[in-house]
Scaffold this motif. Structure first.
Motif, PDB file in Angstrom:
ATOM      1  N   HIS A   1       0.320  -5.180   5.746  1.00 49.90           N
ATOM      2  CA  HIS A   1       0.521  -4.649   4.444  1.00 49.90           C
ATOM      3  C   HIS A   1       1.888  -3.815   4.406  1.00 49.90           C
ATOM      4  O   HIS A   1       2.040  -3.191   5.583  1.00 49.90           O
ATOM      5  CB  HIS A   1      -0.432  -3.638   3.869  1.00 49.90           C
ATOM      6  CG  HIS A   1      -1.704  -4.109   3.576  1.00 49.90           C
ATOM      7  ND1 HIS A   1      -2.221  -4.661   2.274  1.00 49.90           N
ATOM      8  CD2 HIS A   1      -3.018  -4.334   4.474  1.00 49.90           C
ATOM      9  CE1 HIS A   1      -3.320  -5.163   2.580  1.00 49.90           C
ATOM     10  NE2 HIS A   1      -3.821  -4.938   3.628  1.00 49.90           N
TER      11      HIS A   1
ATOM     12  N   VAL B   1       0.838  -1.230   0.135  1.00 51.57           N
ATOM     13  CA  VAL B   1      -0.052  -0.103   0.091  1.00 51.57           C
ATOM     14  C   VAL B   1       1.172   1.247   0.015  1.00 51.57           C
ATOM     15  O   VAL B   1       1.896   1.382   0.732  1.00 51.57           O
ATOM     16  CB  VAL B   1      -1.044  -0.086   1.275  1.00 51.57           C
ATOM     17  CG1 VAL B   1      -1.812   1.411   1.320  1.00 51.57           C
ATOM     18  CG2 VAL B   1      -1.849  -1.142   1.272  1.00 51.57           C
TER      19      VAL B   1
ATOM     20  N   ILE C   1       3.847  -0.928   3.598  1.00 49.44           N
ATOM     21  CA  ILE C   1       3.398   0.353   3.534  1.00 49.44           C
ATOM     22  C   ILE C   1       4.503   1.369   3.149  1.00 49.44           C
ATOM     23  O   ILE C   1       5.565   1.329   3.744  1.00 49.44           O
ATOM     24  CB  ILE C   1       2.662   1.191   5.032  1.00 49.44           C
ATOM     25  CG1 ILE C   1       1.745   0.150   5.170  1.00 49.44           C
ATOM     26  CG2 ILE C   1       2.142   2.731   4.537  1.00 49.44           C
ATOM     27  CD1 ILE C   1       1.142   0.649   6.513  1.00 49.44           C
TER      28      ILE C   1
ATOM     29  N   GLN D   1       2.677   0.598  12.960  1.00 50.49           N
ATOM     30  CA  GLN D   1       2.720  -0.020  11.429  1.00 50.49           C
ATOM     31  C   GLN D   1       4.099  -0.061  10.977  1.00 50.49           C
ATOM     32  O   GLN D   1       4.953   0.727  11.341  1.00 50.49           O
ATOM     33  CB  GLN D   1       1.840   0.779  10.572  1.00 50.49           C
ATOM     34  CG  GLN D   1       0.309   0.740  10.906  1.00 50.49           C
ATOM     35  CD  GLN D   1      -0.297  -0.713  11.037  1.00 50.49           C
ATOM     36  OE1 GLN D   1      -0.235  -1.188   9.984  1.00 50.49           O
ATOM     37  NE2 GLN D   1      -0.617  -1.116  12.172  1.00 50.49           N
TER      38      GLN D   1
ATOM     39  N   PHE E   1       6.507   1.022   8.130  1.00 46.68           N
ATOM     40  CA  PHE E   1       6.482   1.621   6.715  1.00 46.68           C
ATOM     41  C   PHE E   1       7.722   2.276   6.366  1.00 46.68           C
ATOM     42  O   PHE E   1       8.653   2.057   7.431  1.00 46.68           O
ATOM     43  CB  PHE E   1       5.484   2.686   6.980  1.00 46.68           C
ATOM     44  CG  PHE E   1       5.744   3.856   8.101  1.00 46.68           C
ATOM     45  CD1 PHE E   1       6.667   4.942   7.996  1.00 46.68           C
ATOM     46  CD2 PHE E   1       5.459   3.511   9.560  1.00 46.68           C
ATOM     47  CE1 PHE E   1       6.985   5.773   9.008  1.00 46.68           C
ATOM     48  CE2 PHE E   1       6.189   4.376  10.549  1.00 46.68           C
ATOM     49  CZ  PHE E   1       6.923   5.567  10.200  1.00 46.68           C
TER      50      PHE E   1
ATOM     51  N   TYR F   1      -5.328   3.064  11.480  1.00 44.50           N
ATOM     52  CA  TYR F   1      -4.452   2.695  10.570  1.00 44.50           C
ATOM     53  C   TYR F   1      -4.014   1.296  10.925  1.00 44.50           C
ATOM     54  O   TYR F   1      -3.300   0.638  10.314  1.00 44.50           O
ATOM     55  CB  TYR F   1      -2.970   3.687  10.446  1.00 44.50           C
ATOM     56  CG  TYR F   1      -3.457   4.785   9.804  1.00 44.50           C
ATOM     57  CD1 TYR F   1      -3.523   4.893   8.406  1.00 44.50           C
ATOM     58  CD2 TYR F   1      -3.788   6.111  10.501  1.00 44.50           C
ATOM     59  CE1 TYR F   1      -3.768   5.917   7.729  1.00 44.50           C
ATOM     60  CE2 TYR F   1      -3.949   6.979   9.838  1.00 44.50           C
ATOM     61  CZ  TYR F   1      -3.845   7.050   8.286  1.00 44.50           C
ATOM     62  OH  TYR F   1      -4.164   8.341   7.742  1.00 44.50           O
TER      63      TYR F   1
ATOM     64  N   LEU G   1       0.687   5.200   0.587  1.00 46.06           N
ATOM     65  CA  LEU G   1      -0.178   6.418   0.938  1.00 46.06           C
ATOM     66  C   LEU G   1       0.433   7.700   0.859  1.00 46.06           C
ATOM     67  O   LEU G   1       1.534   8.009   1.005  1.00 46.06           O
ATOM     68  CB  LEU G   1      -0.072   6.112   2.540  1.00 46.06           C
ATOM     69  CG  LEU G   1      -0.976   4.847   3.115  1.00 46.06           C
ATOM     70  CD1 LEU G   1      -0.753   4.854   4.767  1.00 46.06           C
ATOM     71  CD2 LEU G   1      -2.134   4.488   2.485  1.00 46.06           C
TER      72      LEU G   1
ATOM     73  N   LEU H   1      -4.385  -1.644   8.370  1.00 41.99           N
ATOM     74  CA  LEU H   1      -3.335  -1.862   7.390  1.00 41.99           C
ATOM     75  C   LEU H   1      -2.130  -2.772   7.869  1.00 41.99           C
ATOM     76  O   LEU H   1      -1.202  -3.245   7.440  1.00 41.99           O
ATOM     77  CB  LEU H   1      -2.590  -0.750   6.911  1.00 41.99           C
ATOM     78  CG  LEU H   1      -3.448   0.301   6.326  1.00 41.99           C
ATOM     79  CD1 LEU H   1      -2.662   1.653   6.044  1.00 41.99           C
ATOM     80  CD2 LEU H   1      -4.065   0.030   5.050  1.00 41.99           C
TER      81      LEU H   1
END
Length: 412
Positions: A353, A325, A355, A374, A376, A347, A327, A350
């Motif tokens: 995933h 993903v 990110i 997350q 990322f 969030y 963003l 997510l």
């Protein structure tokens, strides 16, 4: 209402011609579609032009925080079964853009118009609509639109005593309160995934009770009306209890809800649900939203999400992990410059995933994702983010101007 008499005065015709010339010059200079600047010029020359252009049309207005552009497209497609339609399909939804759109539709019988929430009452005054669709109200552009209850109050006052048939979402208390001042309302059970703007009663300020899909105020008795249309799984239930299948090329529950509201609007104009829903299948992408584009050997699906309610709905339709993903968030004028809304988005949905984060406000978003635990990576641009993803599908979610930037970069 529709007829052949020419509603345009000589002054109005000059205004239309001048507006089209300015729009064409703007396009030639590479400054976008030119519809807004063209409309502004036309309205300067004839301030009553919008009313004159709408005079010979059966008009539908569509307003909401989320889903306006898509629902406008679905309704326009459905009404084409009954006659020619003019619509502001690209989403220029303030008076100048609306005027531009109507100026291009001299042969049309129906005008299907998306309207920015703040302008709904004024546009309704000018265009004398036969039908108004109200889908939802939630927080958006916090620096510009103030709080949602004030918007609901503007709607309620502006639509009070309106002759239009109001097609309204029975599951959104703010929409119900706004629509309740109108004498002729068709209620649609379209659902409401985002509830955080409707925990207090818009009528008295009391705490809203929400057992199951129902809602009511324990203090003043304001409650969910009984809908005559409903979204039920993959079907629309009409007022006679018949279930009509929804076949869309657009993904997600929110678009099924948009289709249910659109079918109810089409029925106001005599288009049966089966015909309306079959025609909606034609809509594949809406101003680039939901398009899948090839870029750097990957398949990017472009998804627009402008506020917490929109991001929540979008998270529910993306492919499961480990689909990557990307963003992207900006905070330019058209987005609203306040990014505090990022803290309202869950969030954790997510998780799993990979990110990548891009956009003008990528660091604001990075802090928010860090707090949500997350995984990322922050990237400088789309190209760099895509290179970090394996070949195959990538879900790209962006807010308004970030989405326009993405479309330009991928040539969409």
């Amino acid at each position: 209402m529709a007829g052949n008499s020419d509603p345009l005065t000589p002054r109005a015709k000059i205004a239309v011609t001048a507006g089209k010339a300015v729009a064409a010059a703007s396009r030639a200079a590479g400054r976008g579609s030119g519809s807004v600047i063209g409309g502004r010029v036309a309205l300067k020359l004839d301030p009553d032009l919008l009313a004159r252009l709408a005079q010979n049309l059966d008009v539908v207005l569509v307003s909401a925080t989320n889903g306006k552009t898509t629902t406008t497209r679905l309704i326009a497609e459905a009404l084409r079964a009954a006659g020619p339609v003019v619509s502001n399909a690209l989403g220029a939804n303030m008076p100048a853009g609306i005027t531009s759109a109507l100026a291009g539709g001299s042969e049309a019988r129906y005008g299907v118009i998306e309207v920015d929430e703040k302008y709904l009452a004024g546009v309704a005054r000018d265009t004398d609509p036969k039908c108004i669709a109200l889908l939802n109200l939630s927080r958006d552009q916090l620096d510009r639109a103030a709080e949602t209850r004030m918007l609901a109050e503007n709607w309620r006052e502006g639509l009070s005593g309106s002759k239009a048939v109001i097609v309204a979402n029975a599951d959104d208390p703010l929409v119900v309160w706004a629509a309740s001042s109108s004498p002729n309302v068709i209620w649609v059970a379209a659902g409401q995934m985002w509830k955080d703007d409707a925990w207090s009663c818009p009528s008295c300020g009391g705490v809203m009770q929400r057992p199951g899909d129902d809602w009511f105020c324990g203090e003043c008795g304001f409650r969910r009306p009984t809908p005559s249309w409903a979204l039920s799984g993959d079907h629309v239930l009409d007022p006679h209890g018949s279930a009509w299948p929804i076949h869309l090329q657009l993904p997600g529950r929110a678009n099924k809800a948009n289709a249910a509201s659109s079918a109810a609007v089409a029925a106001v104009f005599g288009v049966p649900p089966q015909v309306a829903l079959e025609r909606m299948y034609q809509v594949q992408a809406v101003a680039g939203r939901y398009d899948v584009v090839q870029f750097e050997g990957r398949d990017l699906r472009l998804l627009l999400a402008k506020n917490p309610a929109g991001w929540l709905e979008t998270f529910s339709l993306i492919d499961p992990p480990p689909t990557p993903v990307i963003l992207s968030v900006n905070a330019r004028g058209a987005d609203g410059t306040d990014t505090s809304w990022l803290w309202d988005v869950d969030y954790t949905r997510l998780t799993g995933h990979p990110i990548c984060v891009i956009g003008d406000r990528r660091l604001d978003l990075a802090v928010r994702l860090e707090v949500a635990n997350q995984q990322f990576q922050v990237c400088d641009n789309l190209d760099q983010a895509v290179q970090k993803c394996p070949p195959g599908r990538i879900e790209v979610i962006a807010n308004y101007t970030a989405f326009q930037d993405l479309r330009r970069r991928v040539g969409n």
